[in-house]
Design a protein around this motif. Structure first.
Motif, mmCIF file in Angstrom:
data_model
loop_
_atom_site.group_PDB
_atom_site.id
_atom_site.type_symbol
_atom_site.label_atom_id
_atom_site.label_comp_id
_atom_site.label_asym_id
_atom_site.label_seq_id
_atom_site.Cartn_x
_atom_site.Cartn_y
_atom_site.Cartn_z
ATOM 1 N N GLU A 84 2.439 2.281 -12.898
ATOM 2 C CA GLU A 84 2.293 2.508 -11.458
ATOM 3 C C GLU A 84 3.367 1.770 -10.664
ATOM 4 O O GLU A 84 3.836 2.270 -9.627
ATOM 5 N N LEU A 85 3.778 0.607 -11.128
ATOM 6 C CA LEU A 85 4.864 -0.102 -10.449
ATOM 7 C C LEU A 85 6.183 0.640 -10.680
ATOM 8 O O LEU A 85 6.965 0.846 -9.747
ATOM 9 N N GLN B 109 4.180 -6.602 -5.940
ATOM 10 C CA GLN B 109 4.740 -5.746 -6.980
ATOM 11 C C GLN B 109 5.021 -6.530 -8.263
ATOM 12 O O GLN B 109 5.883 -6.128 -9.052
ATOM 13 N N MET C 73 -0.268 -3.593 -4.287
ATOM 14 C CA MET C 73 0.917 -2.893 -4.781
ATOM 15 C C MET C 73 1.318 -1.788 -3.814
ATOM 16 O O MET C 73 2.500 -1.621 -3.486
ATOM 17 N N GLN D 158 4.816 -1.506 -1.955
ATOM 18 C CA GLN D 158 5.726 -0.369 -2.161
ATOM 19 C C GLN D 158 6.065 0.304 -0.836
ATOM 20 O O GLN D 158 7.172 0.811 -0.662
ATOM 21 N N GLY E 211 6.396 3.816 -8.733
ATOM 22 C CA GLY E 211 6.592 3.505 -7.322
ATOM 23 C C GLY E 211 8.047 3.192 -6.993
ATOM 24 O O GLY E 211 8.474 3.340 -5.844
ATOM 25 N N PHE E 212 8.785 2.765 -7.975
ATOM 26 C CA PHE E 212 10.190 2.392 -7.787
ATOM 27 C C PHE E 212 11.125 3.591 -7.963
ATOM 28 O O PHE E 212 12.125 3.722 -7.253
ATOM 29 N N PRO F 78 3.703 -2.122 -15.997
ATOM 30 C CA PRO F 78 2.740 -1.162 -15.439
ATOM 31 C C PRO F 78 3.444 0.117 -14.939
ATOM 32 O O PRO F 78 4.398 0.049 -14.157
ATOM 33 N N TYR G 258 13.013 -5.808 -3.840
ATOM 34 C CA TYR G 258 13.445 -5.722 -5.225
ATOM 35 C C TYR G 258 14.577 -6.723 -5.452
ATOM 36 O O TYR G 258 15.202 -7.194 -4.496
#
Lengths: 328, 328
Positions: free
Chosen positions: A255-256, B220, B295, B299, A259-260, A253, B190
């Motif tokens: 959006e993920l 996430q 999400m 985030q 976001g990172f 995705p 993460y």
């Protein structure tokens, strides 16, 4: 807190690597769900979103052979004729580069891919299975001669033997592609395997100036995790789709991923807006994303075609029967 | 092919570590969605599934204070009275160990947790935030004295400062817990951070015989990925829930985890059967699993409470408004 966006131990997680480029495959990979029949409004909404979000590439569809695929059976984005693309993006006076996929064995590239000067496309992404590498490299040569950037999408990598992969990568390393993508078509790879493969790609391509890319599917809910593992190790070309829209279990995705990433060029807000306005209504019509049948084919490291068939049938939620059939 | 189930470079992906134990938290974490009101039939179905699937532990609910929480406002699994548990599992003459969570500050452990001989519970999982460690250790002492196995669930680890974490872990290392869990309550970590934390836990606990565990949330889409990262590095106690049922974005899905583990004691088929028969109907009533609001809180590394509130409201899909509010 680690070095999230970098392969460099000295970097902190608040830094970023400017080299990292994101390609949105929403319309191309998502087209595999509905025979590429997205209407202009939807494609334009995705394009506008990507421009504002600072995404580097938009993959708008396939350059497929009209001899093999009857145009009246598919939507525009199976063929990406110039007129169709220009109707959406005009002359594309933006930073967003436009690409199309040429699928080896399914494209009349000599005739259907025009000289770059006549096209709004910037990049041709050449997809092939390992046994098709020589043919794929002929497409690469053709499109680079015509003035395009070419990249190589080596598919179904989770079922390629190590020796064959080495041979294939050696050939590709001598070609004029700008990037080679590790494509986990079956959504079967675990992070350890992704790490091993990315290191292998980087090693073979070392000194060629070619980048390593990654394209993941979400069968085991690992598409995003594997994408960031690859980028941490040095992959710089990352594929994703808005809301994970894509064949079967869908993709990483966008959006993920955004976001990172810490590069200020990337903006999350327009992507969230697009999901609310465009993807939620689509969810009522099309089935994509992680579900148990896709998990099963991913765990078995096989093509999702049986799961896709199931999900289109009346028995879409007959998980146990499907499991028993796949285990036979 | 890597060493998927092992921290040992010499192992291959077809081997497994017999020490790895899986705890299913479906009823306990899932109870946070519906005030612990699962009916007996559902709890029995989960119990039966876990027994046949070879799972090591079932967390059946909380031992919550009836002074703080009125029993008529919550379902049975908020309190886990012996009679309620025995109605489902009898004397539990199976290999599956039963545990309940004692949440620090919300449990009358001295009175409500009976001596082990009078209980079908095997293990008390003590949950606490970093500032509650001393109180939590009093619960640990109490329940170990009563004859239980105790484990420590150190919550919201993604917002704990490094120095405080070290101090807390040093204290816990001296206690009689059998395992210390890294709990990513916000689904914010993460893989790089998980790796760093697991290494830290292992180092502090080295030589104590205590195991490291992991409990992830799926904000996430990293719950499963982070769980297998932790196990690769040496975590041996893994939390998961069937179909990821759990608060907010839910947990590491048990079906993904069991698909990865190679110990023949674990069986995937009964879990798939349970998902089809029990979870699909529940999906029509309850909202859990990854969605855009979760999400966003993941985030932002914050508690999912705002996203939970949104998902329960009429505006559950107002993603953009929610994003703008959270960014304020």
């Amino acid at each position: 807190m680690g070095n999230k966006n970098s392969g460099n131990e000295k970097d902190s997680w608040v830094t970023y690597r400017p080299k990292i480029k994101v390609c949105d495959c929403t319309i191309r990979d998502g087209g595999l769900i509905n025979d590429h029949c997205y209407d202009d409004k939807f494609v334009k909404a995705v394009y506008d979103t990507l421009v504002v979000a600072g995404i580097n590439y938009m993959e708008i569809g396939y350059k497929s052979s009209k001899k093999l695929f009857a145009p009246d059976q598919f939507g525009n984005w199976k063929f990406c004729d110039e007129d169709d693309m220009r109707r959406i993006i005009g002359e594309n006076k933006t930073d967003l580069k436009i690409c199309a996929m040429a699928d080896t064995g399914r494209t009349d590239y000599h005739t259907d891919i025009l000289p770059k000067k006549q096209s709004v496309l910037d990049t041709i992404r050449v997809a092939c299975y390992i046994h098709q590498v020589p043919t794929a490299l002929d497409i690469v040569k053709d499109v680079v001669d015509k003035g395009y950037e070419a990249t190589m999408q080596l598919m179904a990598i989770s079922v390629v033997q190590d020796k064959e992969l080495s041979d294939g990568l050696e050939l590709i390393a001598k070609s004029p592609v700008s990037a080679v993508f590790l494509v986990d078509s079956f959504g079967a790879l675990y992070s350890e395997q992704v790490r091993k493969l990315v290191k292998k790609y980087l090693k073979v391509l070392e000194g060629t100036g070619k980048e390593v890319g990654v394209h993941c599917h979400n069968n085991q809910q690992l598409a995003y995790a594997n994408t960031i593992e690859a980028l941490i190790l040095g992959a710089t070309r990352l594929d994703a789709t808005i809301n994970g829209l894509g064949r079967g279990a869908g993709n990483c995705p966008l959006e993920l991923l955004v976001g990172f990433l810490k590069n200020p060029r990337f903006k999350l807000r327009p992507i969230i807006e697009c999901i609310e306005k465009e993807m939620l209504p689509l969810k009522a019509q099309l089935d994509w994303g992680h579900s148990i049948p896709y998990m099963i084919t991913g765990q078995l490291n096989c093509h999702p075609r049986e799961a896709i068939k199931l999900r289109k049938s009346q028995e879409k939620d007959s998980y146990l029967k499907f499991y028993d059939e796949m285990m036979e």
